[in-house]
Design a protein around this motif. Sequence first.
Motif, PDB file in Angstrom:
ATOM      1  N   GLY A 104     -21.593 -81.407  31.567  1.00  0.00           N
ATOM      2  CA  GLY A 104     -22.930 -81.270  31.038  1.00  0.00           C
ATOM      3  C   GLY A 104     -23.439 -79.906  31.631  1.00  0.00           C
ATOM      4  O   GLY A 104     -23.593 -79.566  32.551  1.00  0.00           O
ATOM      5  N   THR A 105     -24.022 -79.055  30.768  1.00  0.00           N
ATOM      6  CA  THR A 105     -25.023 -78.047  31.186  1.00  0.00           C
ATOM      7  C   THR A 105     -26.102 -78.258  31.906  1.00  0.00           C
ATOM      8  O   THR A 105     -26.867 -79.191  31.545  1.00  0.00           O
ATOM      9  CB  THR A 105     -25.503 -77.216  29.865  1.00  0.00           C
ATOM     10  OG1 THR A 105     -26.136 -78.207  28.946  1.00  0.00           O
ATOM     11  CG2 THR A 105     -24.217 -76.553  29.046  1.00  0.00           C
ATOM     12  N   LYS A 106     -26.190 -77.803  32.981  1.00  0.00           N
ATOM     13  CA  LYS A 106     -27.473 -78.101  34.076  1.00  0.00           C
ATOM     14  C   LYS A 106     -28.537 -77.489  33.532  1.00  0.00           C
ATOM     15  O   LYS A 106     -29.733 -78.122  33.508  1.00  0.00           O
ATOM     16  CB  LYS A 106     -26.917 -77.493  35.302  1.00  0.00           C
ATOM     17  CG  LYS A 106     -26.171 -78.032  36.153  1.00  0.00           C
ATOM     18  CD  LYS A 106     -25.936 -77.235  37.572  1.00  0.00           C
ATOM     19  CE  LYS A 106     -24.723 -78.112  38.449  1.00  0.00           C
ATOM     20  NZ  LYS A 106     -24.667 -77.606  39.654  1.00  0.00           N
ATOM     21  N   ASN A 107     -28.592 -76.325  32.904  1.00  0.00           N
ATOM     22  CA  ASN A 107     -29.771 -75.789  32.111  1.00  0.00           C
ATOM     23  C   ASN A 107     -29.421 -75.365  30.721  1.00  0.00           C
ATOM     24  O   ASN A 107     -28.346 -75.167  30.407  1.00  0.00           O
ATOM     25  CB  ASN A 107     -30.230 -74.435  33.120  1.00  0.00           C
ATOM     26  CG  ASN A 107     -30.681 -74.661  34.491  1.00  0.00           C
ATOM     27  OD1 ASN A 107     -31.212 -75.524  34.652  1.00  0.00           O
ATOM     28  ND2 ASN A 107     -29.859 -74.067  35.386  1.00  0.00           N
ATOM     29  N   ALA A 108     -30.576 -75.300  29.906  1.00  0.00           N
ATOM     30  CA  ALA A 108     -30.382 -74.926  28.459  1.00  0.00           C
ATOM     31  C   ALA A 108     -29.691 -73.418  28.273  1.00  0.00           C
ATOM     32  O   ALA A 108     -30.156 -72.489  29.404  1.00  0.00           O
ATOM     33  CB  ALA A 108     -31.689 -74.878  27.811  1.00  0.00           C
ATOM     34  N   ILE A 109     -28.780 -73.263  27.587  1.00  0.00           N
ATOM     35  CA  ILE A 109     -28.106 -71.953  27.257  1.00  0.00           C
ATOM     36  C   ILE A 109     -28.869 -71.350  26.056  1.00  0.00           C
ATOM     37  O   ILE A 109     -29.012 -71.877  25.130  1.00  0.00           O
ATOM     38  CB  ILE A 109     -26.797 -72.183  26.857  1.00  0.00           C
ATOM     39  CG1 ILE A 109     -26.056 -72.872  27.925  1.00  0.00           C
ATOM     40  CG2 ILE A 109     -25.911 -70.912  26.771  1.00  0.00           C
ATOM     41  CD1 ILE A 109     -24.709 -73.490  27.644  1.00  0.00           C
ATOM     42  N   PRO A 121     -32.594 -72.169  22.893  1.00  0.00           N
ATOM     43  CA  PRO A 121     -32.103 -73.005  24.117  1.00  0.00           C
ATOM     44  C   PRO A 121     -31.402 -74.130  23.551  1.00  0.00           C
ATOM     45  O   PRO A 121     -31.884 -75.145  22.862  1.00  0.00           O
ATOM     46  CB  PRO A 121     -33.481 -73.296  24.759  1.00  0.00           C
ATOM     47  CG  PRO A 121     -34.454 -73.297  23.662  1.00  0.00           C
ATOM     48  CD  PRO A 121     -34.148 -72.346  22.721  1.00  0.00           C
ATOM     49  N   ARG A 123     -28.360 -77.283  24.920  1.00  0.00           N
ATOM     50  CA  ARG A 123     -27.443 -78.182  25.783  1.00  0.00           C
ATOM     51  C   ARG A 123     -26.369 -78.670  25.168  1.00  0.00           C
ATOM     52  O   ARG A 123     -26.467 -78.781  24.057  1.00  0.00           O
ATOM     53  CB  ARG A 123     -28.311 -79.137  26.316  1.00  0.00           C
ATOM     54  CG  ARG A 123     -29.531 -78.517  27.336  1.00  0.00           C
ATOM     55  CD  ARG A 123     -30.630 -79.497  28.041  1.00  0.00           C
ATOM     56  NE  ARG A 123     -31.798 -79.097  28.647  1.00  0.00           N
ATOM     57  CZ  ARG A 123     -31.785 -78.807  30.165  1.00  0.00           C
ATOM     58  NH1 ARG A 123     -30.590 -79.055  30.798  1.00  0.00           N
ATOM     59  NH2 ARG A 123     -32.878 -78.304  30.606  1.00  0.00           N
ATOM     60  N   ASN A 125     -22.739 -81.415  26.157  1.00  0.00           N
ATOM     61  CA  ASN A 125     -21.780 -82.362  27.209  1.00  0.00           C
ATOM     62  C   ASN A 125     -21.017 -82.684  26.502  1.00  0.00           C
ATOM     63  O   ASN A 125     -20.648 -82.494  25.222  1.00  0.00           O
ATOM     64  CB  ASN A 125     -22.754 -83.468  27.742  1.00  0.00           C
ATOM     65  CG  ASN A 125     -23.223 -84.326  26.529  1.00  0.00           C
ATOM     66  OD1 ASN A 125     -22.247 -85.201  26.034  1.00  0.00           O
ATOM     67  ND2 ASN A 125     -24.017 -84.308  25.824  1.00  0.00           N
ATOM     68  N   ASP A 163     -20.979 -71.944  31.070  1.00  0.00           N
ATOM     69  CA  ASP A 163     -22.214 -71.643  30.089  1.00  0.00           C
ATOM     70  C   ASP A 163     -21.783 -70.322  29.417  1.00  0.00           C
ATOM     71  O   ASP A 163     -22.154 -70.028  28.335  1.00  0.00           O
ATOM     72  CB  ASP A 163     -23.397 -71.312  31.218  1.00  0.00           C
ATOM     73  CG  ASP A 163     -23.984 -72.483  31.796  1.00  0.00           C
ATOM     74  OD1 ASP A 163     -23.420 -73.294  31.186  1.00  0.00           O
ATOM     75  OD2 ASP A 163     -24.969 -72.633  32.180  1.00  0.00           O
ATOM     76  N   SER A 215     -27.457 -80.533  22.043  1.00  0.00           N
ATOM     77  CA  SER A 215     -28.741 -81.083  21.893  1.00  0.00           C
ATOM     78  C   SER A 215     -29.811 -79.739  21.841  1.00  0.00           C
ATOM     79  O   SER A 215     -29.750 -78.850  22.528  1.00  0.00           O
ATOM     80  CB  SER A 215     -29.197 -81.815  23.226  1.00  0.00           C
ATOM     81  OG  SER A 215     -29.079 -81.295  24.227  1.00  0.00           O
ATOM     82  N   TYR A 216     -30.971 -79.926  20.922  1.00  0.00           N
ATOM     83  CA  TYR A 216     -31.705 -78.791  20.703  1.00  0.00           C
ATOM     84  C   TYR A 216     -33.239 -79.070  21.500  1.00  0.00           C
ATOM     85  O   TYR A 216     -33.406 -80.497  21.936  1.00  0.00           O
ATOM     86  CB  TYR A 216     -32.158 -78.600  19.419  1.00  0.00           C
ATOM     87  CG  TYR A 216     -30.864 -78.276  18.577  1.00  0.00           C
ATOM     88  CD1 TYR A 216     -30.288 -76.904  18.272  1.00  0.00           C
ATOM     89  CD2 TYR A 216     -29.948 -79.119  18.020  1.00  0.00           C
ATOM     90  CE1 TYR A 216     -29.498 -76.436  17.614  1.00  0.00           C
ATOM     91  CE2 TYR A 216     -28.832 -79.023  17.225  1.00  0.00           C
ATOM     92  CZ  TYR A 216     -28.577 -77.497  17.101  1.00  0.00           C
ATOM     93  OH  TYR A 216     -27.207 -77.209  16.305  1.00  0.00           O
TER      94      TYR A 216
END
Length: 336
Positions: A104-109, A121, A123, A125, A163, A215-216
């Motif tokens: 899963g992405t730790k921070n929003a891309i 931004p 995310r 997973n 990322d 996810s947005y």
Amino acid sequence: MSFFRNQFANVVEWEEFREDMIFYKWKNREIKKGSKLIIRPGQDAIFLNNGNIEGAFQEEGEYDIESQIVPFLSTLKGFKFGFNSGMRVEVLFVNTKEFTVKWGTKNAINIPAAGLPGGMPIRANGTFQFKVKDYIALIDKIAGIKNQYLVEDVKIRIISVLDQLLMKWIVTAGKDMFNLQANSFEIAKGIQEDLNSQMMESGLAITGFQIMSFSYPKEVQEMINKNASHGMVGNIDKYQQISMIDGMANGKMSGGGAASDMAGMMMGMNMANQMMDKMNKQNQSQGQNQQQAPAQQPTPEAASQNQEKKRPNFCPNCGTKTGEGNFCSNCGHKLV
């Protein structure tokens, strides 16, 4: 006592097997005469001498090292166990199963998007799978300097580049930024190919990569949900009417007491006005259709029947019974 202790045979095995361990290096101890090798299901045993592979054994079971292993080693075939001497080699046990890891992405891309200077931004997973593919590369890059290697080590390495790969393949897909899930298979396939080319340098193969969801931000997600619900409703007027009826029937009007009653009455009047307006429009439409309908001309048979209905049975002038003619046969009075 130490002399006799050193003569005890060894059991070469993966003593503390762990499901999350990719390989385990048996300590570089001297293998004595009469030692045994134990290979369990899902394991391979690789004999190393000065960092070079002497032999790889993949069949599970228990082996006598002197009679069943040494004869197959590449440069140690002539080795003879003496009373005092043993064989100093390293044994690398490799876990051969396919590992599945959640990511899963730790921070929003921040994905570039039109009208958003800072990007959208996002995310994500999912899961990915990998297994050991190339023993030589694994030993050269990792096992040569580590005694063990865990799944968590691979996960950290994958996450460090994920990322960038997500951003690359989302932009490459060039699809609707608000419907990335529909293109998740294409994006995941591209990421798997890039990861596999990187990990193969260390002897690992990425055998699968899946994106479970995108996810947005909360505000964007609410907008997407609202847009989807409007598309499902279709007839907004009908939806509003049903919603008002349900609210009145279930007593879910906001507020309470007189305010709630007043709101319900106003909603009822509004519905009644809409229904009356709809009925008036339907009546007007029907009236216009009737006016626009062309007048139908009577057929000759219908005209003849109408004339027969208008001709009297007796002459109104002289009282003589009439026949089929248009004039009285007695006095000549016109009958039709």
